[in-house]
Design a protein around this motif. Structure first.
Motif, PDB file in Angstrom:
ATOM      1  N   ILE A 266       0.836  -1.205   0.000  1.00 52.22           N
ATOM      2  CA  ILE A 266       0.000   0.000   0.000  1.00 52.22           C
ATOM      3  C   ILE A 266       0.867   1.251   0.000  1.00 52.22           C
ATOM      4  N   LEU A 267       1.905   1.271   0.819  1.00 52.15           N
ATOM      5  CA  LEU A 267       2.756   2.459   0.930  1.00 52.15           C
ATOM      6  C   LEU A 267       3.555   2.698  -0.347  1.00 52.15           C
ATOM      7  N   THR A 268       4.130   1.649  -0.921  1.00 55.34           N
ATOM      8  CA  THR A 268       4.912   1.841  -2.157  1.00 55.34           C
ATOM      9  C   THR A 268       4.008   2.237  -3.321  1.00 55.34           C
ATOM     10  N   ASP A 269       2.800   1.696  -3.364  1.00 52.11           N
ATOM     11  CA  ASP A 269       1.859   2.075  -4.422  1.00 52.11           C
ATOM     12  C   ASP A 269       1.432   3.533  -4.317  1.00 52.11           C
ATOM     13  N   ASN A 270       1.628   4.127  -3.129  1.00 52.80           N
ATOM     14  CA  ASN A 270       1.242   5.529  -2.931  1.00 52.80           C
ATOM     15  C   ASN A 270       2.461   6.450  -2.817  1.00 52.80           C
ATOM     16  N   GLY A 271       3.574   6.053  -3.437  1.00 46.45           N
ATOM     17  CA  GLY A 271       4.719   6.936  -3.579  1.00 46.45           C
ATOM     18  C   GLY A 271       5.801   6.824  -2.528  1.00 46.45           C
ATOM     19  N   PHE A 272       5.674   5.916  -1.554  1.00 39.30           N
ATOM     20  CA  PHE A 272       6.706   5.759  -0.531  1.00 39.30           C
ATOM     21  C   PHE A 272       7.899   4.994  -1.101  1.00 39.30           C
ATOM     22  N   ASP A 273       9.088   5.321  -0.639  1.00 39.84           N
ATOM     23  CA  ASP A 273      10.264   4.547  -1.004  1.00 39.84           C
ATOM     24  C   ASP A 273      10.119   3.130  -0.456  1.00 39.84           C
ATOM     25  N   GLU A 274      10.635   2.169  -1.198  1.00 35.08           N
ATOM     26  CA  GLU A 274      10.524   0.778  -0.774  1.00 35.08           C
ATOM     27  C   GLU A 274      11.212   0.538   0.567  1.00 35.08           C
ATOM     28  N   SER A 275      12.362   1.167   0.767  1.00 35.78           N
ATOM     29  CA  SER A 275      13.091   0.984   2.026  1.00 35.78           C
ATOM     30  C   SER A 275      12.294   1.523   3.207  1.00 35.78           C
ATOM     31  N   VAL A 276      11.624   2.664   3.014  1.00 34.51           N
ATOM     32  CA  VAL A 276      10.797   3.244   4.082  1.00 34.51           C
ATOM     33  C   VAL A 276       9.631   2.321   4.401  1.00 34.51           C
TER      34      VAL A 276
ATOM     35  N   LEU B 192      -8.918 -15.118   4.903  1.00 35.93           N
ATOM     36  CA  LEU B 192      -8.835 -15.440   3.480  1.00 35.93           C
ATOM     37  C   LEU B 192      -9.653 -14.461   2.644  1.00 35.93           C
ATOM     38  N   LEU B 193     -10.875 -14.190   3.064  1.00 41.68           N
ATOM     39  CA  LEU B 193     -11.752 -13.274   2.329  1.00 41.68           C
ATOM     40  C   LEU B 193     -11.138 -11.888   2.238  1.00 41.68           C
ATOM     41  N   ILE B 194     -10.592 -11.409   3.352  1.00 39.71           N
ATOM     42  CA  ILE B 194      -9.984 -10.067   3.366  1.00 39.71           C
ATOM     43  C   ILE B 194      -8.778 -10.015   2.453  1.00 39.71           C
ATOM     44  N   THR B 195      -7.919 -11.022   2.534  1.00 39.14           N
ATOM     45  CA  THR B 195      -6.687 -11.019   1.754  1.00 39.14           C
ATOM     46  C   THR B 195      -6.966 -11.117   0.264  1.00 39.14           C
ATOM     47  N   LEU B 196      -8.027 -11.843  -0.109  1.00 41.81           N
ATOM     48  CA  LEU B 196      -8.379 -11.984  -1.524  1.00 41.81           C
ATOM     49  C   LEU B 196      -9.004 -10.725  -2.113  1.00 41.81           C
ATOM     50  N   THR B 197      -9.536  -9.857  -1.267  1.00 41.88           N
ATOM     51  CA  THR B 197     -10.307  -8.719  -1.777  1.00 41.88           C
ATOM     52  C   THR B 197      -9.699  -7.353  -1.480  1.00 41.88           C
ATOM     53  N   LEU B 198      -8.714  -7.271  -0.597  1.00 39.94           N
ATOM     54  CA  LEU B 198      -8.272  -5.960  -0.131  1.00 39.94           C
ATOM     55  C   LEU B 198      -7.705  -5.085  -1.246  1.00 39.94           C
ATOM     56  N   LEU B 199      -6.755  -5.601  -2.034  1.00 40.23           N
ATOM     57  CA  LEU B 199      -6.150  -4.775  -3.080  1.00 40.23           C
ATOM     58  C   LEU B 199      -7.183  -4.386  -4.135  1.00 40.23           C
TER      59      LEU B 199
END
Length: 482
Positions: free
Chosen positions: A297-307, A418-425
């Motif tokens: 979520i953080l990297t998809d929103n512009g955060f550095d991968e290391s952060v 399982l339901l949450i993990t399959l649908t969150l993204l």
């Protein structure tokens, strides 16, 4: 005939309780075998935390290697959870049929095979299959390991030794986040490394005995007596404990309310609703969303991968610290009160976090605020509601339906996960990060209402007292007010 008579005769129950109380007061030190039993449970708990948590950082590398999109990410992350549902239900049956130790031996092998299978997977499909296998071991361990420890540990130390499993989950998550944040460890090595503790668990189990309670249930009292002599200190009343086990085994055999069919009884239903409801809300509260997907979520929103990976480590450490603090104060504060105090903090953290994303305050200048919200959420959630997920199963269900009840509760927990993990993204792609956080904030509000109206405070209550209250239809919070 009253419903409580279905469970056991009052005379037998009182005698067993008096004998157990006397042994609880008996001084004695832990034997080496009892410590090894707790170590095996801790390793299985650590594998649970590591195998579920390692995907958080590894997913960033896997995405680049396999060039996959959100659907595959969700499927890879969720496959371990589908396996966990199957494992929890299957191992409930296996542990009764072939024994606790034999089931754990099988799970140790599956842990190792699953980790190696994931490490050499050539494509996302086989990686998902490997994680499905790992999930079977994870779900089976949550069902079998605490029960094995509880049945072998001396009564005086039972609570502390069983808690080794829950604490070890947090340790596994911390190790997974540190490995993921290093960025120098290839994902195949980080996932495959789990086979080392799995093989250690296998080696230790080969030196341990079967559960004496299981042996008594299968008419092998001589072996059960030998096991008790091995795992109890000198001069311990092993014959008295053996008689208690035999009495409880007779109760289970003659009970009309037992097994899976017993869960359908009207007087048992409040315990099932509470146990499965708490299990579901531990997942709907957002804990696994944060553990699995915070770096993504953080990297998809512009955060550095290391952060993003460093934040993941901070969250893992917070989870462990919150669990340790919560476990140290839960008997003083009370299960119900602690949960009601902590849930609002988790809800507010998610509402504020959602507001930061909705209002566009999710750039570099807002990094400290975003991290603070994530850490505070983890603190309030792990130190409150998460403690109840496994604890209610060990306290709530009547003796004769306890294996089936805990299996149903585990399946509810893993199924919701399982339901949450399959649908969150997919959910985030559809409505955005901010509204998604608000939705999970509302789930926390619903969890608070559920706890307030449905969860009695079982702190300090004996299992016999809880079962008696349940049988009398007195299982609301007001019925347990002191």
């Amino acid at each position: 005939m009253s419903t409580i008579d279905d469970a056991a005769s009052d005379a037998a129950r009182d005698a067993a309780r008096d004998d157990a109380a006397a042994r609880q007061r008996t001084p004695g030190q832990l034997t080496g075998s009892a410590i090894v039993v707790a170590l095996v449970s801790a390793i299985s708990g650590m594998l649970y935390g590591y195998d579920t948590g390692i995907i958080s950082g590894a997913l960033l590398q896997i995405t680049k290697d396999f060039q996959i999109e959100e659907n595959w990410k969700q499927f890879i992350a969720a496959s371990i959870l589908l396996g966990a549902v199957i494992g929890a239900l299957t191992c409930s049956f296996l542990s009764e049929r072939i024994g606790r130790k034999t089931t754990l031996l099988m799970l140790a092998v599956i842990f190792a095979v699953g980790a190696l299978g994931c490490a050499v997977a050539p494509d996302p499909l086989l990686l998902s299959v490997g994680r499905l296998v790992l999930g079977f071991a994870v779900g089976g361990a949550t069902q079998t390991a605490p029960m094995y420890v509880a049945e072998l540990a001396p009564p005086k130390y039972r609570g502390r030794l069983v808690l080794c499993f829950q604490i070890a989950i947090g340790v596994g998550i911390v190790i997974a986040t540190i490995v993921g944040a290093s960025e120098s460890v290839p994902w195949r090595w980080s996932i495959g490394a789990a086979c080392v503790p799995a093989l250690l668990m296998l080696g230790l189990l080969l030196r341990l005995p079967e559960s004496p309670r299981w042996l008594v249930k299968h008419d092998d009292r001589d072996r059960a007596r030998e096991v008790l002599a091995r795992v109890r200190p000198e001069n311990y009343d092993t014959d008295g404990e053996l008689e208690e086990m035999a009495a409880l085994a007779r109760e289970e055999e003659t009970a009309n309310t037992r097994g899976w069919s017993g869960l359908r009884k009207a007087w048992v239903r409040p315990a099932l609703i509470l146990g499965c409801g708490i299990a579901i809300f531990t997942q709907l509260s957002g804990i696994e969303m944060i553990i699995y997907y915070s770096p993504t979520i953080l990297t998809d929103n512009g955060f550095d991968e290391s952060v993003a990976l460093q934040v993941s480590v901070a969250l893992g450490v917070t989870y462990l610290v919150a669990q340790l603090v919560g476990l140290s104060i839960i008997d003083k504060v009370g299960r119900r009160r602690l949960t009601l105090i902590m849930i609002p903090g988790a809800a507010v953290s998610l509402f504020v976090l959602g507001a930061l994303f909705v209002t566009g305050n999710s750039g570099r200048d807002s990094v400290p605020f975003i991290i603070t919200c994530l850490v505070l959420f983890m603190l309030f959630n792990a130190g409150g509601l998460q403690l109840m997920g496994w604890l209610t199963g060990s306290e709530t269900y009547p003796l004769a339906v306890r294996p089936a009840g805990t299996a149903a509760q585990s399946a509810a927990l893993w199924g919701t996960n399982l339901l949450i993990t399959l649908t969150l993204l997919t959910l985030i792609s559809g409505i955005g990060v901010g509204p998604s956080m608000w939705l999970y904030g509302l789930f926390n509000v619903a969890a608070w209402l559920f706890v307030y109206f449905r969860m009695p405070d079982l702190t300090g209550r004996s299992l016999e007292e809880i079962e008696t209250k349940l049988a009398k239809g007195e299982f609301r919070p007001a019925d347990f007010a002191r």
